[in-house]
Design a protein around this motif. Structure first.
Motif, PDB file in Angstrom:
ATOM      1  N   ALA A  39       2.297   0.354  -3.901  1.00 34.26           N
ATOM      2  CA  ALA A  39       2.383   1.800  -4.091  1.00 34.26           C
ATOM      3  C   ALA A  39       3.522   2.160  -5.033  1.00 34.26           C
ATOM      4  O   ALA A  39       3.383   3.038  -5.899  1.00 34.26           O
ATOM      5  N   SER A  40       4.655   1.477  -4.881  1.00 30.77           N
ATOM      6  CA  SER A  40       5.800   1.739  -5.743  1.00 30.77           C
ATOM      7  C   SER A  40       5.484   1.381  -7.197  1.00 30.77           C
ATOM      8  O   SER A  40       5.842   2.119  -8.133  1.00 30.77           O
ATOM      9  N   ARG A  41       4.797   0.255  -7.390  1.00 31.38           N
ATOM     10  CA  ARG A  41       4.443  -0.169  -8.744  1.00 31.38           C
ATOM     11  C   ARG A  41       3.441   0.803  -9.364  1.00 31.38           C
ATOM     12  O   ARG A  41       3.548   1.161 -10.540  1.00 31.38           O
ATOM     13  N   ILE A  42       2.448   1.256  -8.583  1.00 35.38           N
ATOM     14  CA  ILE A  42       1.462   2.218  -9.089  1.00 35.38           C
ATOM     15  C   ILE A  42       2.152   3.521  -9.476  1.00 35.38           C
ATOM     16  O   ILE A  42       1.848   4.114 -10.518  1.00 35.38           O
ATOM     17  N   GLN A  43       3.083   3.981  -8.646  1.00 35.96           N
ATOM     18  CA  GLN A  43       3.815   5.203  -8.974  1.00 35.96           C
ATOM     19  C   GLN A  43       4.591   5.031 -10.277  1.00 35.96           C
ATOM     20  O   GLN A  43       4.631   5.949 -11.110  1.00 35.96           O
ATOM     21  N   GLY A  44       5.196   3.867 -10.463  1.00 39.57           N
ATOM     22  CA  GLY A  44       5.920   3.604 -11.701  1.00 39.57           C
ATOM     23  C   GLY A  44       5.007   3.651 -12.918  1.00 39.57           C
ATOM     24  O   GLY A  44       5.381   4.186 -13.973  1.00 39.57           O
ATOM     25  N   LEU A  45       3.796   3.109 -12.792  1.00 45.60           N
ATOM     26  CA  LEU A  45       2.844   3.123 -13.894  1.00 45.60           C
ATOM     27  C   LEU A  45       2.350   4.541 -14.177  1.00 45.60           C
ATOM     28  O   LEU A  45       2.167   4.928 -15.339  1.00 45.60           O
ATOM     29  N   ILE A  46       2.126   5.319 -13.125  1.00 47.37           N
ATOM     30  CA  ILE A  46       1.709   6.715 -13.304  1.00 47.37           C
ATOM     31  C   ILE A  46       2.796   7.508 -14.032  1.00 47.37           C
ATOM     32  O   ILE A  46       2.518   8.277 -14.958  1.00 47.37           O
ATOM     33  N   ILE A  65      -4.911   3.110 -14.692  1.00 42.65           N
ATOM     34  CA  ILE A  65      -3.445   3.102 -14.708  1.00 42.65           C
ATOM     35  C   ILE A  65      -2.891   2.090 -13.716  1.00 42.65           C
ATOM     36  O   ILE A  65      -2.030   1.269 -14.052  1.00 42.65           O
ATOM     37  N   GLY A  66      -3.361   2.141 -12.470  1.00 40.54           N
ATOM     38  CA  GLY A  66      -2.785   1.316 -11.419  1.00 40.54           C
ATOM     39  C   GLY A  66      -3.496  -0.001 -11.165  1.00 40.54           C
ATOM     40  O   GLY A  66      -2.982  -0.846 -10.437  1.00 40.54           O
ATOM     41  N   GLY A  67      -4.700  -0.174 -11.730  1.00 40.12           N
ATOM     42  CA  GLY A  67      -5.434  -1.420 -11.546  1.00 40.12           C
ATOM     43  C   GLY A  67      -6.401  -1.414 -10.384  1.00 40.12           C
ATOM     44  O   GLY A  67      -7.316  -2.227 -10.329  1.00 40.12           O
ATOM     45  N   VAL A  68      -6.205  -0.493  -9.414  1.00 41.71           N
ATOM     46  CA  VAL A  68      -7.096  -0.414  -8.259  1.00 41.71           C
ATOM     47  C   VAL A  68      -7.369   1.048  -7.930  1.00 41.71           C
ATOM     48  O   VAL A  68      -6.586   1.942  -8.278  1.00 41.71           O
ATOM     49  N   PRO A 114      -4.572   5.451  -4.212  1.00 42.25           N
ATOM     50  CA  PRO A 114      -4.164   4.076  -3.897  1.00 42.25           C
ATOM     51  C   PRO A 114      -2.697   3.950  -3.499  1.00 42.25           C
ATOM     52  O   PRO A 114      -2.285   2.908  -3.002  1.00 42.25           O
ATOM     53  N   ARG A 115      -1.910   5.000  -3.686  1.00 45.67           N
ATOM     54  CA  ARG A 115      -0.523   4.970  -3.238  1.00 45.67           C
ATOM     55  C   ARG A 115      -0.418   5.126  -1.729  1.00 45.67           C
ATOM     56  O   ARG A 115       0.633   4.850  -1.148  1.00 45.67           O
ATOM     57  N   CYS A 116      -1.495   5.574  -1.092  1.00 50.27           N
ATOM     58  CA  CYS A 116      -1.484   5.703   0.366  1.00 50.27           C
ATOM     59  C   CYS A 116      -2.791   5.189   0.962  1.00 50.27           C
ATOM     60  O   CYS A 116      -3.242   5.671   2.007  1.00 50.27           O
ATOM     61  N   PHE A 162      -2.589  -0.808 -19.552  1.00 43.19           N
ATOM     62  CA  PHE A 162      -1.492  -0.975 -20.505  1.00 43.19           C
ATOM     63  C   PHE A 162      -0.336  -1.778 -19.924  1.00 43.19           C
ATOM     64  O   PHE A 162       0.703  -1.948 -20.567  1.00 43.19           O
ATOM     65  N   GLU A 163      -0.510  -2.303 -18.730  1.00 46.26           N
ATOM     66  CA  GLU A 163       0.603  -2.940 -18.012  1.00 46.26           C
ATOM     67  C   GLU A 163       1.152  -4.155 -18.747  1.00 46.26           C
ATOM     68  O   GLU A 163       2.361  -4.412 -18.741  1.00 46.26           O
TER      69      GLU A 163
END
Length: 250
Positions: free
Chosen positions: A35-42, A129-132, A157-159, A234-235
């Motif tokens: 969740a933290s990584r997805i938030q960073g990508l967003i 963006i987040g991959g999932v 996906p963050r929750c 884009f990761e």
């Protein structure tokens, strides 16, 4: 830096009320990393791309430019890969059964009644963006004639996460979980198996009604992945994008 969303696993043969809490405790920390990584990508895609440099020459002149190619990449992917809504068809030569063709047409109309075009775009941003990404299918409790008997919703996906099996070779989904936080940060987990629905609080205690039957008889959540390494579009290029920002700023 972690790359790719971590897959969550359990080795139990069946998820029950008795072992659910232990499973949740064992996977929540790994989910929070995702969740933290997805938030960073967003945030990165929105333009939060601080320059990774210390300006030692003429520090009084410090231009900061965010080229934000990440947004351009996502917009292209979202339009090119997801621009046309999902439409089900009967495979040519597969069947001449008119009933099958009519059923497929009916299912397409059900998708349209759920405004799935817009929901697909919402899902696309999470996946690219987040991959999932995750969707949730349920019975339409407000069904009226002419509408879809089911509903489809996109979950954040963050929750939201799924727990797969490390016991069975097909890595089947044993548990799907989504949760929300109140203003005090307390979480309420809603967990599904094929047979049951559970409600659990932040203290990992069952709430009243937890363990009731799942009327669908299947797990209602679907996990969508962009690629098998579970990375955003884009990761892999974040270092290049950061260097481009530095170059343009200099």
């Amino acid at each position: 830096m972690d790359f790719g969303r971590i897959e969550l696993f359990t080795d139990v043969a069946e998820v029950t009320r008795d072992n659910l809490i232990d499973i949740l405790r064992s996977v929540v920390a790994e989910h929070e990393k995702n969740a933290s990584r997805i938030q960073g990508l967003i945030d990165f895609e929105k333009g939060y791309q601080p320059l990774l440099r210390v300006k030692t020459y003429r520090a009084d002149i410090n231009c900061v430019c965010t080229d934000n190619l990440a947004n351009e990449i996502v917009e292209f992917k979202q339009s090119y890969n997801w621009g046309s809504p999902i439409t089900l068809v009967v495979r040519e030569g597969g069947t001449d059964n008119a009933r099958i063709a009519e059923a497929v047409s009916l299912l397409n109309r059900c998708y349209q009644s759920q405004d799935y075009n817009a929901k697909q775009q919402q899902l696309a941003r999470f996946v690219e963006i987040g991959g999932v990404g995750y969707t949730y299918t349920d019975i339409n409790t407000n069904y009226v004639e002419g509408e879809s008997p089911f509903t489809i919703d996109v979950l954040d996906p963050r929750c939201t996460f799924v727990v797969r099996s490390s016991r069975y070779l097909d890595r089947r989904i044993m548990l799907s979980v989504t949760y929300f936080c109140d203003k005090h940060g307390n979480k309420t987990f809603t967990c599904f198996t094929d047979r049951q629905r559970f409600e659990v609080n932040s203290s990992f205690e069952h709430l009243p009604g937890s363990g009731e039957a799942n009327p669908l008889g299947i797990n209602p959540s679907t996990e969508w992945i962009r690629s098998y390494d579970r990375m955003g579009c884009f990761e892999r290029q974040i270092d290049e994008l950061n260097n481009l920002n530095s170059l343009v700023s200099d």
